[in-house]
Each structure stands twice: as structure tokens, then as C-alpha cells.
Design an enzyme around this catalytic site. Structure first.
Site, mmCIF file in Angstrom:
data_model
loop_
_atom_site.group_PDB
_atom_site.id
_atom_site.type_symbol
_atom_site.label_atom_id
_atom_site.label_comp_id
_atom_site.label_asym_id
_atom_site.label_seq_id
_atom_site.Cartn_x
_atom_site.Cartn_y
_atom_site.Cartn_z
ATOM 1 N N LYS A 1 -5.001 -3.682 9.308
ATOM 2 C CA LYS A 1 -3.772 -3.637 10.114
ATOM 3 C C LYS A 1 -4.156 -3.667 11.587
ATOM 4 O O LYS A 1 -5.115 -3.006 11.998
ATOM 5 C CB LYS A 1 -2.999 -2.363 9.783
ATOM 6 C CG LYS A 1 -1.611 -2.281 10.404
ATOM 7 C CD LYS A 1 -0.893 -1.014 9.959
ATOM 8 C CE LYS A 1 0.478 -0.893 10.572
ATOM 9 N NZ LYS A 1 1.169 0.352 10.160
ATOM 10 N N SER B 1 5.735 -0.425 8.554
ATOM 11 C CA SER B 1 5.156 -1.375 9.494
ATOM 12 C C SER B 1 3.900 -2.085 8.981
ATOM 13 O O SER B 1 3.510 -3.109 9.544
ATOM 14 C CB SER B 1 4.809 -0.667 10.790
ATOM 15 O OG SER B 1 3.875 0.362 10.560
ATOM 16 N N SER C 1 4.900 3.873 6.420
ATOM 17 C CA SER C 1 4.505 2.506 6.757
ATOM 18 C C SER C 1 3.490 1.880 5.802
ATOM 19 O O SER C 1 3.244 0.677 5.887
ATOM 20 C CB SER C 1 3.946 2.452 8.173
ATOM 21 O OG SER C 1 4.980 2.631 9.091
#
Lengths: 525, 529
Positions: A122, A197, A221
Site C-alpha cells: 500500500k 482505503s 481499511s
């Protein structure tokens, strides 16, 4: 339905099946077995681990790290234009890493427990050999001088980093639509969001653009996108993994965790991430490092009732108002399956459950407003002002957080939210003395359409109601596949969230592993 | 490794320039810009007599009914080798942005870790000031935007500081002293330095993240002289303890003064004003004096003193408004989520407390009160822990000798005179290290004959001999001569060496208290009769 049908649904947007075979065609040359088997877990039902398989194949000379890496890179090249999982890919670096692993294998050395595993990271987790943008225009050209601790752990255990995945700017969002670098699509239905996210990481794993990925979980997330994309997402206990190198959103809740295709892979990655400790994160809780995956058995070694003795609780408030009916059904079905595996499942009531969401948003946004005040456009990035660099959602959250902390309002908002946090934490901790784990949905609905909630931030925030209480209490939680629901003729995955006791990841992974293996033929991904 | 990685980057970003123009008045002042520190060093070189000439603005007002009330906020940089949270080195005068760790520059993903040594030194300072050092303290974030504050917040200890309470004895002039109460000591992170270039602001982050201890005193001081004397005393204490350099010119000690005025009968009391970032003792005195003139003039006209934060310009000797407290800055204090509370275990607290040396003021008071030294002499000895230790050992040895031999006790004043008059100078010339030597000797490298125990014994002998009155000595001598007829005959027969036997016997009978030369003289007159 059968597996063939499912994969048609999944790859519907590429239409041409031939293309798909071509992607994996390259593998066949080098691999003794069908590489698709290696990646597609349905092929070996007693052991779903891709990581174990890849590692074994490389070690035993059936394939090489370089070939595996090239295959994944090819897959990314073929698919990512449409899906948009990645912000940056680092093909040359990845191949160089793979070559060095192959050399180690030739020399007879053991590269580590992640040998040849292709990772996507990420993009709010710093790595020194590529940009770390956190999905923000403001950090478009920011390159960290150091690897985050988790990235160096992956490299040290023989993992290969393919690139950095898309996310909501600074992790602020639940859709991966709030990124300065485009919107990521859900591989199950390109019209839909992958969740967020960590949407890029989840869609990359779902699409098998990588073997495993790292995400970060502040209010859900990792778990919500794992549910939306039909993969496994683990949020470890706060303080188990160092946050060093994670671009801070809300420091009290930020947690790094793996996104994988199976529980066993999660366990292996977690073991690798735990292998290193340092003093750079003062909030780290020092535990004896353990090898989580060593305790996971293959299906053939399971007892007839692998979960007997475990007590599970379903929180009544999580299957009531505001949760889609289909989703509730899947959770109840999962509960039945868990009962069949020998466990006891009770319904419990947590009256504070609904208080968690507003408290979480006040605390998280307050910390965010503080953590993001460092982006003053003096030292980092090429932008001249915060106004130019930050996206709309980030600005909204900074303003809300600044308000909640400001003089005259902080008692009414920040301090009350802290009290609520203590209440929520106490209630969950109390229930966990009686029960080994909670089972609850990962999100109140399956993946929704793009821009559906873009202009209604409160609707988006309320989608986090299933996950934020876990962050407020710092507990570990894992999302595994719970089934699917049909929506406009499309099949969409629904995740099952299992919440365990703090720092008892080992037990949590054992439960999730048993559930996953024993329900595999019924769920059929 | 992290530092090296950054160092390679720092060459390109050696000096960071800001293009943002900063709104005036709404932001906190830059701590000691390079321009103001250069002017203060000019001030430091100014001949001493300059300080007696004051501009009209500084001339004290002859209003005895008005009382000046001053409290101090001191920022003292802790002399730990590394910074408070980052592990980067803390050096004064290094190349711009050379000592900057990722955390100091607030790079994304960097996290703080508390420097245990800095905490220990702050606790040491707390104990020395008699404060209640807390076993548990925690950090908060104080938010404001400024180019030299990379995080956008300062990590400080708002809610639970490392030490509470305490006091310090302040000597204003000879003999005049008072007790200044200390309210709290808190650990905090220093900012970088910003300085104005032609069209931009230059930022140097070498100082960013260094450890500061903020000391907040009660408003116990009255007037300019006391304020600057108090700051000077704090400087001495900090240096004495080895906690920091407390160098005002280098900015390792900075002082803010809170000044208010009231009539002695309490009828009128004005609001207080804070004058920030004073970087010399003289500036402190001048700033307080200027505030006295300004505030009394306002109050006399029946006007209100507005609560303000002001700056001081050493060139003009005047203070000017930085910001009105009416438009109070909202620092949005919040707990620091990246740092758990600092916990000092009871055993560690005890160890830190035990290692705190006696403060000069405490030692001086003890030497004056219990040893009966003159204040000046006591202060001279008290200024160095090694001198105090030598004095104590010396006096103890002298007492032990006199008790053992039943002679008069030694006057401590004599011991003190010997220590200040002979030893200190000799030590300085010989370059002896001021550290403990072997066998409990307070000074290392002294010859055995100059050891504290030996010197003490000698001083006791001298005291004994001078204290013996001549009548008693004469009687003893006569008795000795009478008891030794053979030697007397021999002496009278020309064997002058027999004199030695007489003197020896006298010394023996007086247990060595007698002065042998005087004894010889007396015996000579006796036998020559």
C-alpha cells in the site's frame, strides 16, 4: 454453481479467455505444474497457501523466483490499466530482487519464509526504492530515505516487491476513490469500488496481480476492502507490528496488516513481519515472536470438529438495522457452519456498539488534523500550498479534526469521544473474557457502485460501523470469505469478520484457518 | 543508516527556503533568529561601564509605591549527546541541516522514541531544585504553524510534566538572598532556527528536536535586578549539575519574563505582559526596566495594561507588541499518540536523586551555618563540588586528629583559608583534574603530602601548637629540665646536643602540641641561668 462459472464472472470485463491463458502461458514453460494451480487456490483444497506453494516450487527447482516475478509483472501489465490497483510498479527492482533470491537458492542458502513471494505494498508504507505518495498529490514525488520496518522485513525474508498500490489519500476514505492517482475498480464488477482505503492492495490480491499485499487499517481499511474483493485481510492487534515507515493518519489506530488469498498466507506474512523488532515505534508491544503458520494444519489432519471448545459471540447490534439483509444472512449461515465445526455460538448485546462510529471519527480526525500539519509544503513535495496538494476529503477531515480539538470544543467532542472509546473498549474486553471471538459482518453491504457515496460522506462513514469498534479497542480481527450475494445479476463477495483477543493472533488465525478450509467447497471462490 | 541516507539528501536541501509569506502578528515568534543572536554577542562585548548609562526609556521610575512582579519561564537545552526523540546528534555550530534525522524533519513515517538520558538529566535538574520529580509523566502536542517547526506541533508536557514544585535560592547582592519558587519543569522538543534572507526565509533544522526543559517559576521576583540574578543563578545551577551549557548567546538557554505591576497597598494591579526570547542577562534587566516604565505610565494615566506577548530589541532597549493575548492562540493541545507515558522506576528515581551533587547555594548555606565560614569564603568554596569535598575531608581529618589528641578543635575558617588560599591556586597551576582520586581522595593527582587527610592533620597540629599558652609551656619545660639532671650536666659541660633530648621530651609530654622552636628557646633560657 461451479468454479468455472465464477471465474467467468470475475473476469467478465476482459471477455477474452485466451488473453488470460496467455498471461499464464509464460509460466508453463518453466513450471512443472500448471502455474494457475499455484495461484488458484481451488486446485489444492487441503492447503490453500500460495506462499507455501511458491516457496516450495522455487526451492525444489520447479520454477524460479525470476519466472514467478515476471509472470506477476506480466499480469499487472495486462490488467492494471483497467483496474488501477497500482500507483507505481517497480519491475526492474523486482526482477533484480528475484535474481538475487535465485542466486541464494543456487548457493544453497534459504532466502527466508517469503521466498519468491510477489508483494504489493500500500502506497502509504514507505519504501526507499520507489515513491511513497500516500495517494496524495502533495507527496507525488516524495521518496522516503528509508524502508519501513515491514518492508525491510519482507525483503529480509525473501519477498519481492512489485510496486505500490492505490489508496484513498492518506488512508482517508472507504472507496479508493479519494486518490490523486485515479480510482481503483473492483475486480468482481468494474463498475464498483473495491473498498478502501487499502482498495489497491485488495484488488491486486483478488486479481492475482501479486501473491500477497500489505495494507493499513485505521478504521477498517484492510477488512472492508478484503470483504468487497473476496480476499483475506488481517488487522493485527495495535502494537504488534511497528508503524515505523507508515505515513500516519490516526496514530492511535493505524495498524499494518497483510491482505492475502488464504488465512495460512496471512499467518506466514504476519510471522515474517513480526520477525523484526526495533525501538523506533514506542507504542510497540513486545511479545515473544512466534511462527503463526506452524500451528495451522492441513485439511486432512483436521479433527472432525476442529472448533470444538471455542465460544463465539454474534453481536446483536451488528445484524440489525442498517445492515443489508443478504449480508446478515451470510453471517448467520457462517455461524451455523461454525457451530457444525463444534463451536458454541451465542447472541450477545453490546449497547455501546453504535457509539463507536462517531467517537472513532472524532478521535481519528483529530489525530489526522495533527498528523497532517507537517505537510506545510516547505520540505516535502513539489506543491506550493496545502490547498493545491490535498484532496477534498482530506481537507474536510482536517477541518473537522481541527474543530474537534479547538479550545471550547475539545471537551464536548474530543474528550467525550475518549470516554466513549474507553466504554467501547471495556465492553468488548469484558465480553472477550467469556468468548474466544466475535463474528460479525465486515461491512453493512457488499461493494457498492462508484461515486454512489462520493457526495454523501456521512453515508460513506457509516459504512465503517462494523470495523471501527475493533480499532477503538485495538483488537485483532480477520476477514475471511463468508459467501456472496447477487446484485443486478453480478455475484459479489461478502466477508466474515472474526475478532479475537488482544495479542492472540495465533488463536484467531487457527479459527479462521479451520473455518476457511472446512467451508471451502461451499463457498467456492 | 537512516541518518546517512538523509545526510546524502541534505546536501541538496542544505538550506530550505520558504516561499510562503507569513502573516505578521498571528504567529509565535521565531526563537532566536541568527540576526538577533549576533546583536546579542555584540552586546556581550560591550564594556562593563556601559550598563550604568541607560536611555531615557530604561531609566528606572522613582515610583516607590509601585511594585514590579516578575516570573520567569526558562528554556534550557539539555546537554544529552542526542536529541530528545530522534537519536540525531545535538551539536552547536554544525553545518546547516547536518544533524537532522527523519523524525526531526517530520518525514512521513518517522516516529519518536524518548531519549532516556535526556529524561534522566531533566530529573536530575528537578531533584537539584527540590522539585517533586514524577515517576510518570506524559507528552502532548501543541499545534502551531511556523517554518522552523517541521511537524506543525511541538511535543511538550502540558498535562503531566516531569517535575512539579521546587525552589531556588537567589543571591541578588552580597548577603541579600531570597527563595524563588519553581512551579513546574517540563520536557519539550526544541524548534529549528529560521533566519531571513533577501526574499525568503532560511530554515536550519539542526536544533529541531533537541531537548528543552522549560522551567516555570512563581512570580516571586521584584524588579529587574532580581530577575536577571535569578536567571544567572539558574544558569549556574544547570552548568554545575552538568545538565547543559545554558549558554544564552548560543541559545541553549532562553528566558521569557512575565512582568506586572501593582501598588504596594494593592489598590491597583495591572495585567501581566510576557517578554519573549531574551538572550542575555542584561537584556532581562533592561526588558523588565522598560516594562516598568511603560506599565507604570499606563497605570498612572488610569489606563489598562493589556495582556500581551512582547519582544525586546537590544538595540533600542524597548519592548514591542508581538501579539495580543486577547487574540489568544489556540494550540489545540492533544495527547501525543506516538509516545506512551514516561515511567521512571522508583529504583531509578532513587539513583538519580542520590547522584545529584549539593548545589553551590545549599553548600554555601551549610558552610556558613554549620562550619561558621564567612559568606564570601563559603561561596568561593561552594562554587565547585570538588573544592567542597576537599574542604569537608580536610576539616573532618583535622577534627579527628584533635579529638584523638585532646587538643583544641581547628577553626574551620583556617581550613577554608588554606583551601582557597593555597590549594585552589596550586591545583590550578598543577592542572590537577577535579575528579575523585583513589582511596576516597576528593582530588585526583595530588601528591600524598597534599591529600586532604594529611593536610587536615597538619592544620590540626598547627592549631594545637599555637593554642598552647606560654605559661603552660614554660612549666613543662622547667619540669623537663628538672627531671633530666644528667643531660643538664652534660649540656652545661658543653654538649649542646643534649638540647635535642630536652625538646624531644617536651614534645613527648605535650603530645606534640608544643612548638619545638619555642620550647628550645625556653629551655635555653632555663639552662643558661
Amino acid at each position: 454453481m461451479n468454479a468455472g462459472k465464477l471465474s467467468d464472472v470475475r473476469f467478465a470485463h476482459w471477455k477474452k479467455k485466451s488473453q488470460e491463458t496467455r498471461i499464464f502461458g509464460a509460466w508453463k514453460k518453466f513450471s512443472a505444474r500448471d502455474v494457475r494451480r499455484c495461484c488458484d487456490a481451488t486446485a489444492c483444497q487441503t492447503n490453500l497457501s500460495v506462499i507455501r506453494k511458491v516457496g516450495l516450487d522455487i526451492r525444489e527447482g520447479r520454477t524460479t523466483a525470476q519466472d514467478v516475478t515476471r509472470a506477476y509483472l506480466a499480469k499487472i501489465r495486462q490488467t492494471d490499466e483497467k483496474v488501477g490497483s497500482f500507483i507505481t510498479t517497480q519491475a526492474d527492482n523486482a526482477i533484480a530482487q528475484a535474481i538475487s533470491i535465485d542466486e541464494k537458492i543456487c548457493r544453497g542458502e534459504d532466502p527466508g519464509i517469503l521466498t519468491g513471494v510477489a508483494f504489493a505494498i500500500k502506497d502509504n508504507i514507505c519504501s526507499s526504492d520507489s515513491f511513497t505518495t500516500a495517494g496524495s498529490r502533495l507527496l507525488e514525488v516524495h521518496q522516503s530515505p528509508h524502508d519501513s520496518l515491514v518492508v525491510s522485513a519482507i525483503k529480509a525474508e525473501g519477498g519481492i516487491i512489485l510496486g505500490k498500490t492505490n489508496l484513498d489519500e492518506f488512508g482517508m476514505g472507504s472507496t479508493t476513490e479519494n486518490s490523486a492517482f485515479g480510482v481503483t475498480s473492483n475486480p468482481w464488477d468494474m463498475r464498483r469500488i473495491p473498498g478502501g482505503s487499502s482498495g489497491g492492495s485488495a484488488s491486486a490480491v483478488a486479481l492475482k496481480q501479486c501473491a500477497a499485499a500489505l495494507g493499513s487499517d485505521t478504521g477498517g481499511s484492510i477488512r472492508q476492502p478484503a470483504s468487497f474483493c473476496g480476499v483475506v485481510g488481517l488487522k493485527p492487534t495495535y502494537g504488534l507490528l511497528s508503524r515505523h515507515g507508515l505515513v500516519a493518519y490516526a496514530s492511535s489506530f493505524d495498524t499494518i496488516g497483510p491482505v492475502t488469498t488464504s488465512v495460512e498466507d496471512s499467518a506466514i506474512v504476519l510471522t515474517a513481519l513480526c520477525s523484526r523488532h526495533n525501538q523506533l515505534d514506542s507504542t510497540l508491544h513486545h511479545t515473544n515472536s512466534s511462527r503463526f503458520h506452524d500451528h495451522l494444519k492441513n485439511l486432512e489432519h483436521f479433527a472432525s470438529k476442529p472448533l470444538s471448545g471455542y465460544r463465539f459471540a454474534i453481536i446483536k447490534e451488528t445484524i440489525g438495522l442498517g445492515v443489508q439483509h443478504d449480508v446478515v444472512q451470510r453471517v448467520l449461515e457462517a455461524a451455523t457452519k461454525i457451530e457444525r465445526l463444534g463451536a458454541a455460538v451465542d447472541f450477545v448485546s453490546c449497547p455501546t456498539f453504535h457509539l463507536g462510529l462517531p467517537a472513532y471519527y472524532i478521535l481519528a480526525l483529530s489525530e489526522a488534523s495533527s498528523n497532517l500539519s507537517r505537510y506545510d509544503c516547505i520540505r516535502l513535495g513539489g506543491k506550493t500550498s496545502r490547498d493545491e496538494g490535498f484532496g477534498a476529503e482530506v481537507k474536510r477531515r482536517i477541518l473537522m479534526g481541527s474543530f474537534a480539538l479547538s479550545a471550547g470544543h475539545s471537551d464536548a467532542y474530543y474528550e467525550r469521544a475518549q470516554e466513549v472509546q474507553r466504554m467501547v473498549e471495556a465492553e468488548l474486553a469484558c465480553k472477550l473474557q467469556e468468548y474466544d471471538a466475535f463474528i460479525l459482518p465486515a461491512a453493512p453491504s457488499p461493494a457498492y457502485l462508484k461515486s454512489e457515496k462520493m457526495n454523501d460522506p456521512l453515508a460513506m462513514y457509516s459504512g465503517d460501523m462494523m470495523t471501527v469498534n475493533v480499532n477503538l479497542s485495538g483488537l485483532p480481527a480477520i476477514v475471511v470469505r463468508g459467501g456472496h450475494v447477487e446484485n443486478d445479476g453480478t455475484l459479489l463477495p461478502v466477508g466474515l469478520q472474526i475478532v479475537g483477543r488482544p495479542f492472540r493472533e495465533r488463536a484467531l488465525l487457527e479459527i479462521a484457518h479451520a473455518y476457511e478450509l472446512c467451508t471451502w467447497d461451499e463457498i467456492k471462490f | 543508516m537512516l541518518r546517512r541516507a538523509l545526510a546524502s539528501r541534505s546536501s541538496e536541501a542544505a538550506i530550505i527556503s520558504t516561499r510562503v509569506s507569513l502573516p505578521r502578528g498571528s504567529i509565535p515568534p521565531p526563537p532566536t533568529s541568527s540576526s538577533s543572536s549576533s546583536s546579542s554577542s555584540r552586546e556581550g562585548r560591550r564594556p562593563r561601564f556601559f550598563s550604568t548609562t541607560t536611555t531615557s526609556a530604561e531609566r528606572p521610575v522613582d515610583d516607590d509605591e509601585w511594585e514590579t512582579v516578575v516570573g520567569l519561564e526558562l528554556h534550557v537545552q539539555i546537554g544529552a549527546k542526542t536529541k530528545l526523540f530522534s537519536g540525531a546528534e545535538r551539536l552547536y555550530g554544525a553545518e546547516a541541516n547536518a544533524n537532522v534525522a527523519p523524525f526531526d524533519a517530520a518525514l512521513p513515517g518517522s516516529l519518536p522514541a524518548v531519549n532516556a538520558r535526556a529524561v534522566e538529566l531533566a530529573a536530575r535538574l528537578g531533584f537539584a531544585l527540590g522539585a517533586d520529580v514524577q515517576s510518570r509523566s506524559s507528552f502532548d502536542r501543541k499545534h502551531y504553524h511556523y517554518p522552523d517547526l517541521p511537524h506543525g506541533y511541538q511535543i511538550t508536557q502540558q498535562r503531566s510534566p516531569i517535575a512539579l514544585g521546587g525552589s531556588l535560592d537567589v543571591f541578588v547582592r552580597d548577603g541579600v538572598s531570597g527563595t524563588l519558587r519553581v512551579e513546574r519543569l517540563q520536557l519539550e522538543m526544541d524548534t529549528g532556527k529560521s533566519s531571513k534572507a533577501k526574499s525568503s526565509t532560511l530554515v536550519d533544522l539542526n536544533r529541531a528536536g533537541s531537548t528543552l526543559v522549560e522551567i516555570v517559576t512563581a512570580p516571586d521576583l521584584r524588579g529587574a535586578e532580581e530577575a536577571s540574578a535569578a536567571a544567572e543563578t539558574f544558569q549556574k545551577v544547570v552548568r554545575f549539575l552538568g545538565v547543559g551549557d545554558a549558554n544564552m548567546e548560543e541559545g541553549s538557554m532562553r528566558v521569557d519574563v512575565n512582568v506586572s505591576h501593582r501598588t504596594r497597598d494593592g489598590a491597583v494591579a495591572g495585567e501581566r505582559c510576557e517578554v519573549k526570547n531574551l538572550n542575555s542577562f542584561r537584556s532581562i534587566a533592561r526588558a523588565v526596566a522598560h516594562e516598568r516604565t511603560r506599565q507604570i505610565a499606563l497605570l498612572k494615566r488610569g489606563q489598562r495594561v493589556r495582556r500581551q506577548t512582547r519582544s525586546f530589541d537590544p538595540a533600542t532597549g524597548a519592548t514591542a507588541v508581538l501579539r495580543d493575548k486577547e487574540a489568544l492562540l489556540d494550540y489545540r493541545f492533544a495527547p501525543e499518540p506516538d509516545l506512551p507515558p514516561v515511567v521512571i522506576e522508583p529504583a531509578a528515581l532513587r539513583a538519580i536523586k542520590a547522584a545529584v551533587p549539593e548545589l553551590p547555594s545549599t553548600a554555601a548555606a551549610r558552610l556558613t551555618n554549620t562550619a561558621g565560614l564567612a559568606p564570601k569564603l563559603a561561596q568561593t568554596i561552594a562554587s565547585k563540588p570538588s573544592t567542597v569535598a576537599y574542604f569537608d575531608a580536610c576539616a573532618e581529618a583535622a577534627d579527628a586528629w584533635s579529638t584523638r589528641n585532646g587538643t583544641v578543635t581547628v577553626d574551620k575558617q583556617d581550613v577554608a583559608n588554606w583551601v582557597t588560599g593555597v590549594l585552589v591556586g596550586a591545583v590550578k597551576r598543577a592542572g590537577v583534574t577535579h575528579k575523585g582520586g583513589a582511596g576516597g581522595e576528593p582530588l585526583r593527582g595530588l601528591p600524598e603530602s597534599a591529600g586532604a587527610a594529611r593536610v587536615g592533620e597538619l592544620l590540626a597540629r598547627v592549631a594545637a601548637s599555637t593554642s598552647m599558652d606560654s605559661g603552660a609551656l614554660e612549666a613543662t619545660c622547667a619540669a623537663v629540665v628538672a627531671s633530666m639532671p644528667e643531660q643538664l650536666a652534660a649540656y652545661r659541660g658543653g654538649r649542646t646536643r643534649a638540647m635535642g633530648s630536652f625538646v624531644g621530651e617536651v614534645m613527648k609530654r605535650t603530645k606534640g602540641r608544643a612548638d619545638p622552636r619555642r620550647a628550645a628557646e625556653i629551655i635555653k633560657t632555663l639552662v643558661d641561668q
